[in-house]
Design a protein around this motif. Structure first.
Motif, mmCIF file in Angstrom:
data_model
loop_
_atom_site.group_PDB
_atom_site.id
_atom_site.type_symbol
_atom_site.label_atom_id
_atom_site.label_comp_id
_atom_site.label_asym_id
_atom_site.label_seq_id
_atom_site.Cartn_x
_atom_site.Cartn_y
_atom_site.Cartn_z
ATOM 1 N N ASP A 120 0.804 -1.214 0.000
ATOM 2 C CA ASP A 120 0.000 0.000 0.000
ATOM 3 C C ASP A 120 0.843 1.273 0.000
ATOM 4 O O ASP A 120 0.281 2.364 -0.025
ATOM 5 N N VAL A 121 2.160 1.149 0.059
ATOM 6 C CA VAL A 121 2.982 2.341 0.302
ATOM 7 C C VAL A 121 3.473 3.050 -0.961
ATOM 8 O O VAL A 121 3.293 4.266 -1.082
ATOM 9 N N PRO A 122 4.114 2.366 -1.920
ATOM 10 C CA PRO A 122 4.580 3.104 -3.103
ATOM 11 C C PRO A 122 3.448 3.872 -3.778
ATOM 12 O O PRO A 122 3.609 4.999 -4.223
ATOM 13 N N GLN A 123 2.279 3.254 -3.843
ATOM 14 C CA GLN A 123 1.056 3.924 -4.274
ATOM 15 C C GLN A 123 -0.117 3.146 -3.696
ATOM 16 O O GLN A 123 0.000 1.956 -3.402
ATOM 17 N N ASP A 124 -1.233 3.839 -3.487
ATOM 18 C CA ASP A 124 -2.385 3.182 -2.889
ATOM 19 C C ASP A 124 -2.933 2.121 -3.836
ATOM 20 O O ASP A 124 -3.039 2.346 -5.051
ATOM 21 N N ILE A 125 -3.294 0.968 -3.271
ATOM 22 C CA ILE A 125 -3.872 -0.098 -4.076
ATOM 23 C C ILE A 125 -5.231 0.346 -4.608
ATOM 24 O O ILE A 125 -6.098 0.801 -3.851
ATOM 25 N N ARG A 126 -5.415 0.191 -5.910
ATOM 26 C CA ARG A 126 -6.698 0.529 -6.539
ATOM 27 C C ARG A 126 -7.045 -0.522 -7.578
ATOM 28 O O ARG A 126 -6.332 -0.681 -8.567
ATOM 29 N N ALA A 127 -8.114 -1.249 -7.331
ATOM 30 C CA ALA A 127 -8.607 -2.271 -8.257
ATOM 31 C C ALA A 127 -7.502 -3.208 -8.718
ATOM 32 O O ALA A 127 -7.196 -3.297 -9.912
ATOM 33 N N PRO A 128 -6.880 -3.939 -7.804
ATOM 34 C CA PRO A 128 -5.832 -4.886 -8.206
ATOM 35 C C PRO A 128 -6.438 -6.042 -8.990
ATOM 36 O O PRO A 128 -7.633 -6.332 -8.867
ATOM 37 N N ASP A 129 -5.634 -6.692 -9.817
ATOM 38 C CA ASP A 129 -6.152 -7.905 -10.442
ATOM 39 C C ASP A 129 -6.285 -8.977 -9.360
ATOM 40 O O ASP A 129 -5.750 -8.849 -8.260
#
Length: 279
Positions: free
Chosen positions: A109-118
């Motif tokens: 979740d840190v480098p970028q926020d998780i959004r709609a992962p596969d």
């Protein structure tokens, strides 16, 4: 199996869930209880880093420090904040790779926020932030190796998917969206903007199949717990029943906006405690 708590990204924070975690842990013998609270404390601390508002590079550095400390612990040079873990690691055979997997999960979740992962990425996330905790926990509980690993796999995913479905609005407020991309596209939702997705009329077409997936994980968990000694599965059984109750409430409420928060009643919590804590 998560250690209950319910920070939006994982499972290490709110008071409501914390109470059921504490109830489940208090029934354990002292050495097991202390080991479980150490695992919980570790999870909570790394989760707090991932969920903080600090610069991303500083959060990544702080998580790397935890990796270094875990390595030092297993090399026989535990840092002060992990000095108390030495006995638990030796007594219960806790694995270095499981601690490190938890850090890796928080870092997702840190480098970028998780959004709609596969779906594959979502499953990896669930394995790291939930099932890895379970793999540590089942060693403390004293389950046989094969059944313990299998229980951690299924129950961890059941609890984490339930968290994701419960925390849709809270996660969106943090810029995060854990619903799988394939399910969104199947429902005709092409956006990955959390605040747009959570008000989509087609959202139940995404959430209900995920809820059914969680139910299957709960069922497989029950099968494993049913074939093991009741005393060894008291704590995971209590957490399973509590979270299954949350999932049932979510399904009954529905997933269309606006969504009222769901809470397991005191009567239900007491019934779970009475049925599974007492031998």
């Amino acid at each position: 199996m998560t250690l209950e708590a319910t920070a939006p990204s994982a499972n290490y924070g709110s008071s409501a869930s914390g109470s059921s975690f504490y109830a489940a842990m208090r029934i354990l013998p002292r050495d097991q209880r202390e080991a479980m609270f150490q695992i919980y404390s570790f999870c909570r601390q790394v989760d707090d880093i991932a969920d903080s508002n600090g610069p991303r590079d500083e959060r990544l550095a702080a998580l790397q420090e935890w990796r270094n400390d875990i390595d030092a612990l297993y090399q026989g040079n535990p840092p002060p904040r992990l000095a108390d873990y030495v006995t638990s690691v030796k007594t219960f055979g806790l694995k270095r790779e499981d601690f490190l997997a938890i850090v890796d999960g928080m870092e997702m979740d840190v480098p970028q926020d998780i959004r709609a992962p596969d779906m594959a990425t979502l499953d990896l996330y669930c394995d790291r932030v939930a099932s890895a905790v379970g793999r540590l926990s089942v060693r403390v509980f004293g389950l046989p190796e094969e059944d313990g690993i299998e229980l951690a796999h299924h129950l961890g995913r059941a609890l984490q998917l339930t968290n994701i479905l419960r925390d849709l609005d809270e996660d969106a407020g943090l810029g995060r969206l854990y619903l799988p991309r394939e399910a969104l596209l199947h429902a005709g939702i092409t956006s990955s903007d959390p605040n747009r997705v959570i008000v989509e009329r087609a959202l139940p077409k995404v959430c209900l199949p995920l809820a059914q997936r969680a139910k299957v994980y709960f069922e497989k968990s029950d099968e494993i717990m049913n074939r093991n000694k009741r005393r060894a599965v008291r704590a995971p059984r209590m957490m399973s029943k509590y979270y299954h109750a949350i999932l049932d409430l979510l399904i009954a409420r529905g997933f269309n906006a606006p969504r009222e928060p769901v809470r397991v009643s005191k009567v239900t919590r007491f019934a779970i405690l009475l049925r599974y804590a007492l031998i």
